[in-house]
Structure formats: structure tokens, C-alpha cells
Design an enzyme around this catalytic site. Sequence first.
Site, PDB file in Angstrom:
ATOM      1  N   VAL A  72       0.835  -1.210   0.000  1.00  0.00           N
ATOM      2  CA  VAL A  72       0.000   0.000   0.000  1.00  0.00           C
ATOM      3  C   VAL A  72       0.871   1.261   0.000  1.00  0.00           C
ATOM      4  O   VAL A  72       0.582   2.233  -0.709  1.00  0.00           O
ATOM      5  CB  VAL A  72      -0.961   0.018   1.217  1.00  0.00           C
TER       6      VAL A  72
ATOM      7  N   ASN B 261      12.361  -0.217   6.402  1.00  0.00           N
ATOM      8  CA  ASN B 261      13.508  -1.078   6.742  1.00  0.00           C
ATOM      9  C   ASN B 261      13.508  -2.365   5.915  1.00  0.00           C
ATOM     10  O   ASN B 261      14.307  -3.255   6.156  1.00  0.00           O
ATOM     11  CB  ASN B 261      13.526  -1.413   8.246  1.00  0.00           C
TER      12      ASN B 261
ATOM     13  N   TYR C  54      -0.711  -8.475  15.999  1.00  0.00           N
ATOM     14  CA  TYR C  54      -1.113  -7.461  15.014  1.00  0.00           C
ATOM     15  C   TYR C  54      -2.305  -6.651  15.529  1.00  0.00           C
ATOM     16  O   TYR C  54      -2.267  -5.420  15.564  1.00  0.00           O
ATOM     17  CB  TYR C  54      -1.458  -8.164  13.708  1.00  0.00           C
TER      18      TYR C  54
HETATM   19  N1  LIG Z   1      -3.077  -4.568   2.758  1.00  0.00           N
HETATM   20  C1  LIG Z   1      -4.157  -4.665   3.510  1.00  0.00           C
HETATM   21  O1  LIG Z   1      -5.129  -5.338   3.141  1.00  0.00           O
HETATM   22  C2  LIG Z   1      -4.221  -3.920   4.836  1.00  0.00           C
HETATM   23  C3  LIG Z   1      -5.374  -4.091   5.626  1.00  0.00           C
HETATM   24  C4  LIG Z   1      -5.425  -3.421   6.841  1.00  0.00           C
HETATM   25  C5  LIG Z   1      -4.413  -2.577   7.239  1.00  0.00           C
HETATM   26  N2  LIG Z   1      -3.325  -2.439   6.453  1.00  0.00           N
HETATM   27  C6  LIG Z   1      -2.232  -1.570   6.944  1.00  0.00           C
HETATM   28  O2  LIG Z   1      -1.673  -0.827   5.876  1.00  0.00           O
HETATM   29  C7  LIG Z   1      -0.256  -0.695   6.058  1.00  0.00           C
HETATM   30  C8  LIG Z   1       0.466  -1.240   4.835  1.00  0.00           C
HETATM   31  O3  LIG Z   1       0.145  -2.610   4.656  1.00  0.00           O
HETATM   32  P1  LIG Z   1       0.729  -3.436   3.408  1.00  0.00           P
HETATM   33  O4  LIG Z   1      -0.298  -4.417   2.997  1.00  0.00           O
HETATM   34  O5  LIG Z   1       1.269  -2.496   2.406  1.00  0.00           O
HETATM   35  O6  LIG Z   1       1.907  -4.244   4.124  1.00  0.00           O
HETATM   36  P2  LIG Z   1       3.395  -4.477   3.617  1.00  0.00           P
HETATM   37  O7  LIG Z   1       3.992  -5.520   4.492  1.00  0.00           O
HETATM   38  O8  LIG Z   1       3.409  -4.714   2.143  1.00  0.00           O
HETATM   39  O9  LIG Z   1       4.066  -3.060   3.883  1.00  0.00           O
HETATM   40  C9  LIG Z   1       4.488  -2.658   5.164  1.00  0.00           C
HETATM   41  C10 LIG Z   1       5.842  -1.980   5.020  1.00  0.00           C
HETATM   42  O10 LIG Z   1       6.289  -1.556   6.311  1.00  0.00           O
HETATM   43  C11 LIG Z   1       7.687  -1.808   6.393  1.00  0.00           C
HETATM   44  N3  LIG Z   1       8.070  -1.877   7.809  1.00  0.00           N
HETATM   45  C12 LIG Z   1       7.687  -2.793   8.733  1.00  0.00           C
HETATM   46  N4  LIG Z   1       8.260  -2.511   9.919  1.00  0.00           N
HETATM   47  C13 LIG Z   1       9.023  -1.399   9.745  1.00  0.00           C
HETATM   48  C14 LIG Z   1       9.837  -0.618  10.597  1.00  0.00           C
HETATM   49  N5  LIG Z   1      10.013  -0.919  11.887  1.00  0.00           N
HETATM   50  N6  LIG Z   1      10.465   0.462  10.069  1.00  0.00           N
HETATM   51  C15 LIG Z   1      10.308   0.798   8.770  1.00  0.00           C
HETATM   52  N7  LIG Z   1       9.537   0.095   7.908  1.00  0.00           N
HETATM   53  C16 LIG Z   1       8.898  -0.995   8.401  1.00  0.00           C
HETATM   54  C17 LIG Z   1       7.870  -3.125   5.651  1.00  0.00           C
HETATM   55  O11 LIG Z   1       9.189  -3.375   5.251  1.00  0.00           O
HETATM   56  C18 LIG Z   1       6.927  -2.911   4.470  1.00  0.00           C
HETATM   57  O12 LIG Z   1       7.572  -2.314   3.380  1.00  0.00           O
HETATM   58  C19 LIG Z   1       0.080  -1.448   7.346  1.00  0.00           C
HETATM   59  O13 LIG Z   1       0.114  -0.517   8.410  1.00  0.00           O
HETATM   60  C20 LIG Z   1      -1.080  -2.383   7.517  1.00  0.00           C
HETATM   61  O14 LIG Z   1      -1.286  -2.728   8.869  1.00  0.00           O
HETATM   62  C21 LIG Z   1      -3.180  -3.096   5.261  1.00  0.00           C
END
Ligand SMILES: NC(=O)c1ccc[n+]([C@@H]2O[C@H](COP(=O)([O-])OP(=O)(O)OC[C@H]3O[C@@H](n4cnc5c(N)ncnc54)[C@H](O)[C@@H]3O)[C@@H](O)[C@H]2O)c1
Length: 358
Positions: A44, A64, A177
Site C-alpha cells: 500500500v 527497513n 497485530y
Molecule cells: N493490505 C491490507 O489489506 C491492509 C489491511 C489493513 C491494514 N493495512 C495496513 O496498511 C499498512 C500497509 O500494509 P501493506 O499491505 O502495504 O503491508 P506491507 O507488508 O506490504 O508493507 C508494510 C511496510 O512496512 C515496512 N516496515 C515494517 N516494519 C518497519 C519498521 N520498523 N520500520 C520501517 N519500515 C517498516 C515493511 O518493510 C513494508 O515495506 C500497514 O500498516 C497495515 O497494517 C493493510
Amino acid sequence: MRAQIHIQMIDWASDGLPNGRLQTSGNGEISLKRVVVSGAAGFVGSHMCERLVAEGFDVLGIDNLLTGAERNLSHLSSSPSFDFILHDVTRPRDLPGKADFVLHMASPASPKDYMEFPIETLEVGSVGTRRMLELAQRDDAKFLVTSTSECYGDPAMHPQVETYWGNVNPVGPRSCYDEAKRFAEAMTMAWHRSRRVNTSIARIFNTYGPRMKLADGRVVPAFIDQALRGEPMTVFGDGSQTRSFCYVSDLVDGLFRLMLSSEAMPVNLGNPRETTILEFAQVIADLTGQKIKVTHLPLPEDDPKQRQPDISKARRILGWEPVVAMEDGLKTTIDYFRPIVEEELQEAMSGGGSRPQG
Ligand SMILES: NC(=O)c1ccc[n+]([C@@H]2O[C@H](COP(=O)([O-])OP(=O)(O)OC[C@H]3O[C@@H](n4cnc5c(N)ncnc54)[C@H](O)[C@@H]3O)[C@@H](O)[C@H]2O)c1
């Protein structure tokens, strides 16, 4: 020279701007607004950065690479409006420049990822949220955190409205989570109330699209992967449990509108079209030209039986609702995954076999 962007908190519902786009004046002055995005290299986050750059913002992406990948940002690397810092947001660091907006999107999001990294997930939701809030306070910036429908747990109310407090198991396998996000919400409200930081909370429901990882265990890439290989799709339980899937560009539009709004209480962002997992498998089979084949496995612990957002609030205050039809979003996603799956199959045939992350 770029047009000046007038940023003020927007009343989307009454301004009625088409497709959530900002209006710009053409007086030639450069007055870019700077957005810091944590989790920029994720699924996202990378789409959000793309949208922000397209809207004329300066973006500093931080990641990271725990669950993300730099290649998700490769199309932005030549943009003068985009910078990237490899950094863990749970660690202290004095970030350069002044932020006007801080979007805290960093967190593992797929069950496979957060169960592999439960402590990192709790830390980025707690310490990471705190550090990003401190940055927002330092710069007097608007803060937005991406929370989740998992805050509702296995909901006893259907569809879920923002005022529902949820039904979460605090010690189950998903609690790292769910509770991290609930804590992140509580921390955000504490900063809002006691330190007067301008904050927003997005409760995101299942989202899909290009740049998800093929093997992250989420149902969309899993079904597409299996269908493209001609393998049976793995359905947990009898497949009658429901989910609602939002295409990523719709979600990003909702996040963008929320970022520019003054709403502090949580806002659901998701697609209210509810589909059973079995119906969903059928659509993917049809779009990939396969006859549906399914294998059933037992339901995982704490797997919610129903998920559907009530998006009345987002409609009312942001003038937002999803516009991408499920079939269109899935076609684009299948087109993204097809060459990745084909490459893997070719490698497997030529004796390789390692699975690249799609
Ligand atoms: N994709 C979905 O369906 C969904 C649903 C609900 C909530 N979300 C929220 O949206 C956000 C993005 O989700 P996503 O699907 O893109 O997940 P994703 O895992 O693809 O992206 C998360 C990113 O955060 C980075 N990250 C994690 N810990 C870190 C840290 N300590 N420092 C720096 N970077 C860090 C990861 O490397 C990754 O690039 C998240 O907060 C997630 O909880 C997503």
C-alpha cells in the site's frame, strides 16, 4: 515550474472535487508540501507514494524492508520529488527537513508476515507509532496512521461501524497485530488529546492489487497463484466465510482524502461488497480461464467469519467510496502476477526452483 498547491484541510463532501484530486493554481510559485511515509516500500505504501508524487507533493519514503521491497519504488527512483531512507522507524533518528504530513503505514500486514515477525509487529505499532507521532509534533505536521479492520477481531456486529469496540482475543496468534494496531490507535488519540497533534486513523479492510507478494498467504495472491498454475485453490473451512476486497487505488484515494481532512476519530476504508471465499475463488478461476478446483483445509484459529465495512462515515465526511469493480481490479492484479508465476514455472522446469517474491 510546478504549480502551487493550496493545502488546507478539505471538506471533501461539500467541495465535491472529482476523484479526490487537488486543485492547483497556475501562478508558477513553487510551494511543495512534504509528506513523510513510513512503510513506503510495502504494497500500500508504494501506491500511496506514487499518488502523492502524482499530486505534486515531495515525498520522503522510509522503510527497513522487513516485508517490503525497494523494487516496489523503482518507478519513483528517478523522480526529483521522491527520496528514500532505509531506516527502522522504531529506532531514533533525527529525520532531515520539515514534514507537513506524516503517514505511518509501516507494519507487517499479512498474517504470514506478522506471525513470522510478532515482536517487530508489536514494536512498529507501539514504539514506531510513538516516534512518528513525535516527528509530527516536532514539525507541527498532520499525522495519519493506517490501522486495520482487525481491530474489530471476530466481530459480533455486522457490518462493522467505527463505534463498535471489537471482539479481539488478546493472547491468540493474531493478537500481535490486532493489539499493536489497537495500541497505535490509543497512542494516536493520546497525542491528539494531550499534545494537540492533528491526527487521523484509517481502519483499512482487506485490500488487493499489484505489488502484493505472491507468497504472503493472503487469499488474493494465493488464489491467483494457484489458478495460474492450474492447481486447486486452498479454501480454509467450507468457504462460506465472507470477505470484502478493496482495490488498492480506491483505498489510496480514501487515505489521501483522510490525510487532508480534519477527522480525528477512526474511519473505515474498504469495499462493502461482501463475497464468500468460494464465490471469490470462482471469479478468479473464470478470469484466469480455469475450471474451478478447490482443496479444503481447517479454518485457522481466530479466523473471522465475516468482514464487511460500514463506510457510511467515509461517504459522509470524505465523499469517498470504492469505484473499481472487483472484476476490473482482479484483471489488473492477475496481469501483474502472470509473468511472475510464468517465470517461476520456467525456473522450476529448468531446474531452478527458488521462489522470487512477487
Ligand atoms: N493490505 C491490507 O489489506 C491492509 C489491511 C489493513 C491494514 N493495512 C495496513 O496498511 C499498512 C500497509 O500494509 P501493506 O499491505 O502495504 O503491508 P506491507 O507488508 O506490504 O508493507 C508494510 C511496510 O512496512 C515496512 N516496515 C515494517 N516494519 C518497519 C519498521 N520498523 N520500520 C520501517 N519500515 C517498516 C515493511 O518493510 C513494508 O515495506 C500497514 O500498516 C497495515 O497494517 C493493510
